[in-house]
Write a protein that holds these residues in place. Structure first.
Motif, PDB file in Angstrom:
ATOM      1  N   ILE A 109       0.861  -1.181   0.000  1.00 49.33           N
ATOM      2  CA  ILE A 109       0.000   0.000   0.000  1.00 49.33           C
ATOM      3  C   ILE A 109       0.894   1.226   0.000  1.00 49.33           C
ATOM      4  CG2 ILE A 109      -1.735   1.298   1.283  1.00 49.33           C
ATOM      5  CD1 ILE A 109      -2.700  -1.403   2.427  1.00 49.33           C
ATOM      6  N   GLN A 110       0.620   2.147  -0.901  1.00 52.50           N
ATOM      7  CA  GLN A 110       1.444   3.353  -1.004  1.00 52.50           C
ATOM      8  C   GLN A 110       1.257   4.222   0.234  1.00 52.50           C
ATOM      9  OE1 GLN A 110      -0.249   4.563  -4.805  1.00 52.50           O
ATOM     10  NE2 GLN A 110       1.810   4.440  -5.687  1.00 52.50           N
ATOM     11  N   MET A 111       2.397   4.581   0.808  1.00 52.77           N
ATOM     12  CA  MET A 111       2.413   5.417   2.013  1.00 52.77           C
ATOM     13  C   MET A 111       3.068   6.756   1.678  1.00 52.77           C
ATOM     14  SD  MET A 111       1.046   3.266   4.124  1.00 52.77           S
ATOM     15  CE  MET A 111       1.351   3.835   5.774  1.00 52.77           C
ATOM     16  N   LYS A 112       2.757   7.764   2.471  1.00 53.23           N
ATOM     17  CA  LYS A 112       3.380   9.074   2.292  1.00 53.23           C
ATOM     18  C   LYS A 112       4.879   8.953   2.490  1.00 53.23           C
ATOM     19  CE  LYS A 112      -0.669  11.651   3.768  1.00 53.23           C
ATOM     20  NZ  LYS A 112      -1.293  12.416   4.848  1.00 53.23           N
ATOM     21  N   SER A 113       5.621   9.735   1.760  1.00 53.06           N
ATOM     22  CA  SER A 113       7.071   9.731   1.832  1.00 53.06           C
ATOM     23  C   SER A 113       7.532   9.988   3.266  1.00 53.06           C
ATOM     24  CB  SER A 113       7.637  10.810   0.909  1.00 53.06           C
ATOM     25  OG  SER A 113       9.037  10.811   0.958  1.00 53.06           O
ATOM     26  N   GLY A 114       8.505   9.215   3.725  1.00 54.37           N
ATOM     27  CA  GLY A 114       9.053   9.383   5.055  1.00 54.37           C
ATOM     28  C   GLY A 114       8.320   8.602   6.137  1.00 54.37           C
ATOM     29  N   SER A 115       7.238   7.895   5.777  1.00 59.05           N
ATOM     30  CA  SER A 115       6.507   7.095   6.769  1.00 59.05           C
ATOM     31  C   SER A 115       7.377   5.930   7.213  1.00 59.05           C
ATOM     32  CB  SER A 115       5.203   6.559   6.175  1.00 59.05           C
ATOM     33  OG  SER A 115       4.356   7.606   5.803  1.00 59.05           O
ATOM     34  N   THR A 116       7.455   5.726   8.516  1.00 54.12           N
ATOM     35  CA  THR A 116       8.285   4.637   9.036  1.00 54.12           C
ATOM     36  C   THR A 116       7.467   3.464   9.534  1.00 54.12           C
ATOM     37  OG1 THR A 116       8.354   5.724  11.181  1.00 54.12           O
ATOM     38  CG2 THR A 116      10.189   6.159   9.676  1.00 54.12           C
ATOM     39  N   SER A 117       6.191   3.655   9.781  1.00 58.38           N
ATOM     40  CA  SER A 117       5.362   2.554  10.235  1.00 58.38           C
ATOM     41  C   SER A 117       4.015   2.608   9.533  1.00 58.38           C
ATOM     42  CB  SER A 117       5.158   2.628  11.754  1.00 58.38           C
ATOM     43  OG  SER A 117       4.416   3.787  12.082  1.00 58.38           O
ATOM     44  N   PHE A 118       3.309   1.495   9.605  1.00 61.15           N
ATOM     45  CA  PHE A 118       2.002   1.466   8.971  1.00 61.15           C
ATOM     46  C   PHE A 118       1.012   2.210   9.858  1.00 61.15           C
ATOM     47  CE2 PHE A 118      -2.072  -0.349   7.721  1.00 61.15           C
ATOM     48  CZ  PHE A 118      -2.021  -0.075   6.369  1.00 61.15           C
ATOM     49  N   ASP A 119       0.581   3.335   9.361  1.00 60.45           N
ATOM     50  CA  ASP A 119      -0.383   4.181  10.055  1.00 60.45           C
ATOM     51  C   ASP A 119      -1.389   4.616   8.995  1.00 60.45           C
ATOM     52  OD1 ASP A 119      -1.820   6.184  11.279  1.00 60.45           O
ATOM     53  OD2 ASP A 119      -0.070   7.337  11.920  1.00 60.45           O
ATOM     54  N   PHE A 120      -2.665   4.311   9.224  1.00 59.79           N
ATOM     55  CA  PHE A 120      -3.683   4.617   8.228  1.00 59.79           C
ATOM     56  C   PHE A 120      -3.699   6.086   7.821  1.00 59.79           C
ATOM     57  CE2 PHE A 120      -5.462   0.585   9.792  1.00 59.79           C
ATOM     58  CZ  PHE A 120      -5.617  -0.061   8.577  1.00 59.79           C
ATOM     59  N   SER A 121      -3.232   6.958   8.684  1.00 61.42           N
ATOM     60  CA  SER A 121      -3.206   8.385   8.329  1.00 61.42           C
ATOM     61  C   SER A 121      -2.091   8.697   7.330  1.00 61.42           C
ATOM     62  CB  SER A 121      -3.036   9.245   9.592  1.00 61.42           C
ATOM     63  OG  SER A 121      -1.774   9.001  10.184  1.00 61.42           O
ATOM     64  N   ASN A 122      -1.155   7.761   7.102  1.00 65.47           N
ATOM     65  CA  ASN A 122      -0.053   7.960   6.165  1.00 65.47           C
ATOM     66  C   ASN A 122      -0.291   7.355   4.783  1.00 65.47           C
ATOM     67  OD1 ASN A 122       1.585   9.417   7.927  1.00 65.47           O
ATOM     68  ND2 ASN A 122       2.374   7.533   8.854  1.00 65.47           N
ATOM     69  N   ILE A 123      -1.485   6.766   4.567  1.00 65.02           N
ATOM     70  CA  ILE A 123      -1.795   6.172   3.262  1.00 65.02           C
ATOM     71  C   ILE A 123      -1.998   7.290   2.251  1.00 65.02           C
ATOM     72  CG2 ILE A 123      -3.469   4.820   1.939  1.00 65.02           C
ATOM     73  CD1 ILE A 123      -4.013   3.205   4.454  1.00 65.02           C
ATOM     74  N   VAL A 124      -1.379   7.120   1.079  1.00 66.60           N
ATOM     75  CA  VAL A 124      -1.525   8.079  -0.011  1.00 66.60           C
ATOM     76  C   VAL A 124      -2.972   8.042  -0.497  1.00 66.60           C
ATOM     77  CG1 VAL A 124      -0.825   8.576  -2.393  1.00 66.60           C
ATOM     78  CG2 VAL A 124       0.887   7.888  -0.705  1.00 66.60           C
ATOM     79  N   SER A 125      -3.540   9.193  -0.761  1.00 66.43           N
ATOM     80  CA  SER A 125      -4.911   9.282  -1.260  1.00 66.43           C
ATOM     81  C   SER A 125      -5.060   8.460  -2.542  1.00 66.43           C
ATOM     82  CB  SER A 125      -5.257  10.746  -1.534  1.00 66.43           C
ATOM     83  OG  SER A 125      -6.552  10.842  -2.073  1.00 66.43           O
ATOM     84  N   GLY A 126      -6.066   7.613  -2.591  1.00 66.02           N
ATOM     85  CA  GLY A 126      -6.321   6.776  -3.764  1.00 66.02           C
ATOM     86  C   GLY A 126      -5.505   5.503  -3.817  1.00 66.02           C
ATOM     87  N   ALA A 127      -4.662   5.241  -2.806  1.00 70.17           N
ATOM     88  CA  ALA A 127      -3.780   4.067  -2.846  1.00 70.17           C
ATOM     89  C   ALA A 127      -4.564   2.760  -2.883  1.00 70.17           C
ATOM     90  CB  ALA A 127      -2.827   4.078  -1.655  1.00 70.17           C
ATOM     91  N   ILE A 128      -5.588   2.641  -2.057  1.00 66.51           N
ATOM     92  CA  ILE A 128      -6.356   1.394  -2.029  1.00 66.51           C
ATOM     93  C   ILE A 128      -7.084   1.204  -3.358  1.00 66.51           C
ATOM     94  CG2 ILE A 128      -8.190   0.103  -0.868  1.00 66.51           C
ATOM     95  CD1 ILE A 128      -5.613   0.430   0.780  1.00 66.51           C
ATOM     96  N   GLN A 129      -7.633   2.270  -3.903  1.00 68.42           N
ATOM     97  CA  GLN A 129      -8.330   2.205  -5.182  1.00 68.42           C
ATOM     98  C   GLN A 129      -7.392   1.715  -6.286  1.00 68.42           C
ATOM     99  OE1 GLN A 129     -10.162   5.881  -6.314  1.00 68.42           O
ATOM    100  NE2 GLN A 129     -11.115   5.012  -8.139  1.00 68.42           N
ATOM    101  N   LYS A 130      -6.140   2.054  -6.204  1.00 65.58           N
ATOM    102  CA  LYS A 130      -5.143   1.640  -7.195  1.00 65.58           C
ATOM    103  C   LYS A 130      -4.538   0.276  -6.851  1.00 65.58           C
ATOM    104  CE  LYS A 130      -0.680   3.169  -9.026  1.00 65.58           C
ATOM    105  NZ  LYS A 130       0.373   4.171  -8.896  1.00 65.58           N
ATOM    106  N   ASN A 131      -4.222   0.042  -5.598  1.00 68.80           N
ATOM    107  CA  ASN A 131      -3.481  -1.153  -5.200  1.00 68.80           C
ATOM    108  C   ASN A 131      -4.326  -2.415  -5.113  1.00 68.80           C
ATOM    109  OD1 ASN A 131      -1.520   0.921  -2.982  1.00 68.80           O
ATOM    110  ND2 ASN A 131      -1.098   0.372  -5.093  1.00 68.80           N
ATOM    111  N   LEU A 132      -5.607  -2.307  -4.760  1.00 67.27           N
ATOM    112  CA  LEU A 132      -6.454  -3.496  -4.687  1.00 67.27           C
ATOM    113  C   LEU A 132      -6.642  -4.136  -6.064  1.00 67.27           C
ATOM    114  CD1 LEU A 132      -8.084  -5.472  -3.007  1.00 67.27           C
ATOM    115  CD2 LEU A 132     -10.026  -3.887  -3.142  1.00 67.27           C
ATOM    116  N   PRO A 133      -6.978  -3.377  -7.115  1.00 68.56           N
ATOM    117  CA  PRO A 133      -7.053  -4.012  -8.450  1.00 68.56           C
ATOM    118  C   PRO A 133      -5.706  -4.569  -8.926  1.00 68.56           C
ATOM    119  CG  PRO A 133      -8.217  -1.920  -8.452  1.00 68.56           C
ATOM    120  CD  PRO A 133      -7.473  -2.000  -7.149  1.00 68.56           C
TER     121      PRO A 133
END
Length: 175
Positions: A109-133
């Protein structure tokens, strides 16, 4: 001891329907040919990894099997990846039987640059829409690879065993 007694029994000797077995041998030989080199692409993120684009795989499914079905069984987030498990069903053209193959796919899942841990607030907008397909495409391709080499089944293997049918001869020029 006569010649019949000396000869070893082969798989072909045991087959009840030799005509159908020869047709299956030709079909298997066809789907176990290497895909055309111009179809094979280098993966943009995995160095040294070859793949067939999803449009090639789907086109081959339509032309080889005519009837095929894809079903997503499950999708979920595991760590910072989205995963898909699906089942590919194809109508095998020689026996007219449905065959099923499971496939798995995963995409980070695409995360914002510099993210060090999985935090839902760091997910790039539209990442799930792109990554799930994308994960679904990987799962479908994984299932299709199990059908044969022409679907990308041996692209990244060091050792490859060429298909040789025990049932009869085939002619690649007539496929």
């Amino acid at each position: 001891m006569n010649n019949i007694e000396k000869r070893k029994t082969t798989i072909a000797d045991l087959v009840i329907n030799k005509e159908q077995s020869e047709k299956m041998a030709s079909f298997q030989a066809m789907i176990n040919q290497a895909p055309p080199k111009e179809w094979i692409k280098d993966h943009p993120f995995i160095k040294g990894y070859k793949y067939l684009p999803i449009e090639r795989v789907e086109s081959m499914l339509r032309s080889v099997f005519q009837k095929w079905e894809w079903k997503v069984n499950d999708y979920r987030v595991i760590a910072n990846s989205i995963t898909v498990h699906g089942t590919l069903r194809v109508l095998e053209p020689v026996t007219n039987e449905w065959l099923s193959y499971d496939g798995l796919g995963a995409v980070d899942i695409q995360m914002k640059s510099g993210s060090t841990s999985f935090d839902f607030s760091n997910i790039v907008s539209g990442a799930i829409q792109k990554n799930l397909p994308a994960a679904e495409s990987y799962a479908l391709k994984d299932a299709a690879e199990k059908l044969g080499t022409i679907f990308g089944g041996n692209l990244n293997r060091k050792d490859e065993i060429n298909f040789k049918s025990p049932y009869g001869k085939w002619d690649a020029d007539n496929i």
